[in-house]
Structure formats: C-alpha cells, structure tokens
Scaffold this motif. Structure first.
Motif, PDB file in Angstrom:
ATOM      1  N   UNK A   1       0.822  -1.212   0.000  1.00 37.76           N
ATOM      2  CA  UNK A   1       0.000   0.000   0.000  1.00 37.76           C
ATOM      3  C   UNK A   1       0.855   1.261   0.000  1.00 37.76           C
ATOM      4  N   UNK A   2       2.160   1.096  -0.186  1.00 39.03           N
ATOM      5  CA  UNK A   2       3.058   2.243  -0.173  1.00 39.03           C
ATOM      6  C   UNK A   2       3.021   3.026  -1.468  1.00 39.03           C
ATOM      7  N   UNK A   3       3.847   4.040  -1.532  1.00 40.60           N
ATOM      8  CA  UNK A   3       3.936   4.907  -2.709  1.00 40.60           C
ATOM      9  C   UNK A   3       5.292   4.726  -3.370  1.00 40.60           C
ATOM     10  N   UNK A   4       5.329   4.490  -4.674  1.00 39.60           N
ATOM     11  CA  UNK A   4       6.616   4.296  -5.351  1.00 39.60           C
ATOM     12  C   UNK A   4       7.436   5.582  -5.380  1.00 39.60           C
ATOM     13  N   UNK A   5       8.717   5.426  -5.495  1.00 33.56           N
ATOM     14  CA  UNK A   5       9.593   6.586  -5.592  1.00 33.56           C
ATOM     15  C   UNK A   5       9.397   7.270  -6.942  1.00 33.56           C
ATOM     16  N   UNK A   6       9.898   8.486  -7.050  1.00 35.18           N
ATOM     17  CA  UNK A   6       9.757   9.229  -8.296  1.00 35.18           C
ATOM     18  C   UNK A   6      10.482   8.549  -9.450  1.00 35.18           C
ATOM     19  N   UNK A   7      11.517   7.755  -9.117  1.00 36.36           N
ATOM     20  CA  UNK A   7      12.326   7.116 -10.158  1.00 36.36           C
ATOM     21  C   UNK A   7      11.826   5.722 -10.526  1.00 36.36           C
ATOM     22  N   UNK A   8      10.845   5.196  -9.778  1.00 34.30           N
ATOM     23  CA  UNK A   8      10.438   3.792  -9.942  1.00 34.30           C
ATOM     24  C   UNK A   8       9.990   3.484 -11.369  1.00 34.30           C
ATOM     25  N   UNK A   9       9.206   4.368 -11.947  1.00 33.21           N
ATOM     26  CA  UNK A   9       8.680   4.130 -13.288  1.00 33.21           C
ATOM     27  C   UNK A   9       9.802   4.015 -14.307  1.00 33.21           C
ATOM     28  N   UNK A  10      10.735   4.960 -14.294  1.00 34.96           N
ATOM     29  CA  UNK A  10      11.815   4.955 -15.274  1.00 34.96           C
ATOM     30  C   UNK A  10      12.737   3.763 -15.079  1.00 34.96           C
ATOM     31  N   UNK A  11      12.952   3.364 -13.847  1.00 28.28           N
ATOM     32  CA  UNK A  11      13.774   2.188 -13.572  1.00 28.28           C
ATOM     33  C   UNK A  11      13.117   0.934 -14.153  1.00 28.28           C
ATOM     34  N   UNK A  12      11.812   0.797 -13.959  1.00 26.36           N
ATOM     35  CA  UNK A  12      11.083  -0.346 -14.507  1.00 26.36           C
ATOM     36  C   UNK A  12      11.133  -0.355 -16.031  1.00 26.36           C
ATOM     37  N   UNK A  13      10.850   0.776 -16.638  1.00 23.31           N
ATOM     38  CA  UNK A  13      10.845   0.858 -18.098  1.00 23.31           C
ATOM     39  C   UNK A  13      12.218   0.505 -18.661  1.00 23.31           C
ATOM     40  N   UNK A  14      13.275   1.021 -18.064  1.00 25.27           N
ATOM     41  CA  UNK A  14      14.632   0.727 -18.541  1.00 25.27           C
ATOM     42  C   UNK A  14      14.949  -0.757 -18.423  1.00 25.27           C
ATOM     43  N   UNK A  15      14.451  -1.393 -17.357  1.00 23.61           N
ATOM     44  CA  UNK A  15      14.717  -2.820 -17.160  1.00 23.61           C
ATOM     45  C   UNK A  15      13.908  -3.680 -18.133  1.00 23.61           C
ATOM     46  N   UNK A  16      12.738  -3.217 -18.495  1.00 20.33           N
ATOM     47  CA  UNK A  16      11.846  -3.997 -19.361  1.00 20.33           C
ATOM     48  C   UNK A  16      12.247  -3.898 -20.830  1.00 20.33           C
ATOM     49  N   UNK A  17      12.664  -2.717 -21.241  1.00 16.37           N
ATOM     50  CA  UNK A  17      12.872  -2.454 -22.661  1.00 16.37           C
ATOM     51  C   UNK A  17      14.297  -2.749 -23.125  1.00 16.37           C
ATOM     52  N   UNK A  18      14.402  -3.337 -24.292  1.00 18.21           N
ATOM     53  CA  UNK A  18      15.662  -3.393 -25.027  1.00 18.21           C
ATOM     54  C   UNK A  18      15.829  -2.119 -25.846  1.00 18.21           C
ATOM     55  N   UNK A  19      14.684  -1.591 -26.309  1.00 19.73           N
ATOM     56  CA  UNK A  19      14.690  -0.426 -27.175  1.00 19.73           C
ATOM     57  C   UNK A  19      14.888   0.859 -26.371  1.00 19.73           C
ATOM     58  N   UNK A  20      15.240   1.902 -27.067  1.00 19.23           N
ATOM     59  CA  UNK A  20      15.328   3.232 -26.481  1.00 19.23           C
ATOM     60  C   UNK A  20      13.918   3.675 -26.093  1.00 19.23           C
ATOM     61  N   UNK A  21      13.678   3.957 -24.803  1.00 14.31           N
ATOM     62  CA  UNK A  21      12.325   4.362 -24.383  1.00 14.31           C
ATOM     63  C   UNK A  21      11.778   5.543 -25.177  1.00 14.31           C
ATOM     64  N   UNK A  22      12.656   6.390 -25.661  1.00 14.92           N
ATOM     65  CA  UNK A  22      12.205   7.551 -26.417  1.00 14.92           C
ATOM     66  C   UNK A  22      11.598   7.142 -27.762  1.00 14.92           C
ATOM     67  N   UNK A  23      11.943   5.942 -28.235  1.00 14.00           N
ATOM     68  CA  UNK A  23      11.446   5.467 -29.525  1.00 14.00           C
ATOM     69  C   UNK A  23      10.192   4.604 -29.390  1.00 14.00           C
ATOM     70  N   UNK A  24       9.782   4.315 -28.148  1.00 15.88           N
ATOM     71  CA  UNK A  24       8.653   3.421 -27.906  1.00 15.88           C
ATOM     72  C   UNK A  24       7.399   4.233 -27.583  1.00 15.88           C
ATOM     73  N   UNK A  25       6.388   4.034 -28.377  1.00 15.71           N
ATOM     74  CA  UNK A  25       5.106   4.691 -28.131  1.00 15.71           C
ATOM     75  C   UNK A  25       4.107   3.760 -27.444  1.00 15.71           C
ATOM     76  N   UNK A  26       4.274   2.452 -27.662  1.00 16.80           N
ATOM     77  CA  UNK A  26       3.302   1.482 -27.160  1.00 16.80           C
ATOM     78  C   UNK A  26       4.062   0.257 -26.656  1.00 16.80           C
ATOM     79  N   UNK A  27       3.837  -0.097 -25.410  1.00 18.98           N
ATOM     80  CA  UNK A  27       4.504  -1.230 -24.762  1.00 18.98           C
ATOM     81  C   UNK A  27       3.454  -2.280 -24.420  1.00 18.98           C
TER      82      UNK A  27
END
Length: 293
Positions: A54-80
């Motif tokens: 029930x906690x709140x994620x850190x401000x960086x949590x989203x970007x950390x997850x996206x970087x770990x999930x993606x092989x591609x450059x996040x800037x080039x991804x519109x739909x995951x």
C-alpha cells in the motif's frame, strides 16, 4: 507511453497471444510498438507490486522499470505490450475467499501508481465458468474442488462483476474483453487491436488458432477463398470461417469433458446460458469494448 496489459484470465491463453505478438515484433517495432519477452518483466512486475504493497513508489520507480523492461530506447517506444496472467493472482488464489481475483483493486491501483502518467489499457479474454473453474482447479493443489471454490457458488459468479470492479478501481484504464470460445475467429483482430494497428494490415499468424480446430481440408478451402477474394473484409472472413467450422471442425479438439460431482448436462447448460447473458451485460458497460465475431 501507451501500456497494454494483457491479464489473462487464467486458462484462456497459455501464452499463445504473446507468442503471436512476438512473431510480429520486428514489424511492429517500426511503428514504435515494443513487445519484450516475458522474462524481462513478469517477475520484475510481481516483485515491484508485492514489495510496494500500500506504499507509494519513488519518483524514479517508473523509469527504472521501463529501462529494465525495454531493449529499445524508451524515447522510440510509443506502445509497450505486457502479457501477465498472474499479475492479478496466482491460480491457487483466483477464488480466494470465494471472490474471483479478490486483490485486483489493490494490484491495479499499484500498477497505476508505478506507471503514473502513462496511458494504460487492459485486455482480457474471458471463459465460461463451466469450463474455467474445472480447468483452473487442475492447476492448483487443493484436495477437493469444493476447497478450491472457497464458498463460491458457480451459479452466482459473474465476469461482469469482475469488470465493474476493475473500472471502479482504475476508471482511467479502458478494458477490452472477448470470449475465449470465440478466440479462433477473433485472433487476428485481437493481435491488431493490442498492437494498435489497422485491421486491414497483414500480420503473421492471423489464423493460427483457427487452423488448430479445423481439418487440413478445411484450412485448404479457407486459404483458397482468401486467395480468390483478396479484398474481402473481416466480417466476410468470419462468416466463411463459421461455415467451414460447421463442416470441418475437429470435434475432439473443440469438445471439453467435464467430470465434476453434481455437474450434469443441465447444470453446465445453465452456466453457459448465464455466461452468455453476462457477456451482454459486459458489452453495455461504459469504458469497456467487447470484441465479438
């Protein structure tokens, strides 16, 4: 970013949808659609959801997850696109307390927090409780079917209640649903809708599931029809598919045997009738798209 969450339900997919998407991943990537392999995110997402509680994620949590999930450059991804049938529950807890996917509200709210600012859509295949319950029970180690039901009465279970709970928990997440029983006819549309591409675009494996339930002769005739009618639309294709199923269906593949105490033909038929009525109810829910043949 648009994030597409395919969440099952259990016993409707067995990762066939993800495999179908991965076969087209190279083509879709040119449109900014990323389809990572499941090993890159399934455990990661579960761990993130479970640890956050029930906690709140850190401000960086989203970007950390996206970087770990993606092989591609996040800037080039519109739909995951992420497919994870255990995100709402493991099979053994799917009827915990007699309530289908009892913790879905908490889990979807956590997903919303983790991906704050992203546009999230939910995709969900549903299945007649008459076949869903026995099949998911077989995936557990409960000593009896009654123990698995945990007090739930199959006659009172409704997928519409599950969808309504989703909409109430995360009203900004549109939901797209379909009947698993219709999947062979809808396969191409489901793949295209998840990828966000037009229905007329050619993809690999559009008829893979259909080919598994009809004889080779039936598929030969269907492919001959497509070759002779290159401009045929989706509705016309499905009418032909239904006609071919009438003559060339592999009954031993389609038919399911049910062997549960007290579940005679009349009981199963009643569950099926309730399921059909419930799907009509789901189709009327705001924020919900029901894909039908």
């Amino acid at each position: 970013m648009q994030i597409i969450l395919h969440l099952g339900v259990h016993c409707t997919d067995e990762d066939r949808l993800l495999k179908g998407l991965l076969r087209n991943a190279g083509d879709f990537r040119r449109d900014g659609v990323s389809i990572p392999g499941p090993s890159r995110y399934r455990r990661l997402l579960l761990d993130a959801i479970n640890s956050l509680g029930d906690g709140t994620p850190s401000d960086e949590a989203r970007d950390v997850l996206i970087d770990a999930i993606l092989d591609d450059d996040p800037e080039q991804v519109q739909r995951l696109i992420l497919s994870h049938e255990n995100l709402l529950s493991m099979p053994k807890l799917a009827l915990d307390g007699g309530v289908p996917y009892r913790k879905l509200e908490q889990r979807l709210a956590t997903v919303r927090q983790l991906f704050a600012g992203d546009e999230i859509e939910i995709f969900l295949g549903l299945r007649d409780f008459a076949t869903f319950l026995p099949e998911i029970y077989r995936k557990t180690q409960y000593p009896t079917f009654e123990a698995f039901l945990s007090g739930a009465d199959p006659m009172h279970l409704r997928w519409s209640q599950v969808i309504k709970r989703m909409r109430a928990a995360v009203p900004d997440m549109p939901v797209t649903v379909w009947c698993n029983e219709d999947t062979p006819l809808l396969w191409g549309q489901i793949l295209r809708d998840m990828a966000g591409i037009e229905m007329s675009r050619k993809i690999i494996g559009s008829f893979d599931i259909f080919s598994q339930i009809v004889s080779p002769e039936g598929m030969r005739r269907f492919r001959a029809f497509l070759k002779e009618n290159p401009g045929v639309n989706e509705a016309q294709k499905r009418r032909v598919m239904v006609a071919i199923l009438d003559k060339f269906a592999l009954d031993d593949v389609i038919e399911e045997e049910l062997d549960l105490p007290g579940w005679d033909g009349a009981y199963v038929d009643m569950l099926a009738e309730l399921y059909d009525e419930d799907m009509l109810e789901i189709g009327r829910l705001p924020g919900v798209t029901l894909i039908t043949p």
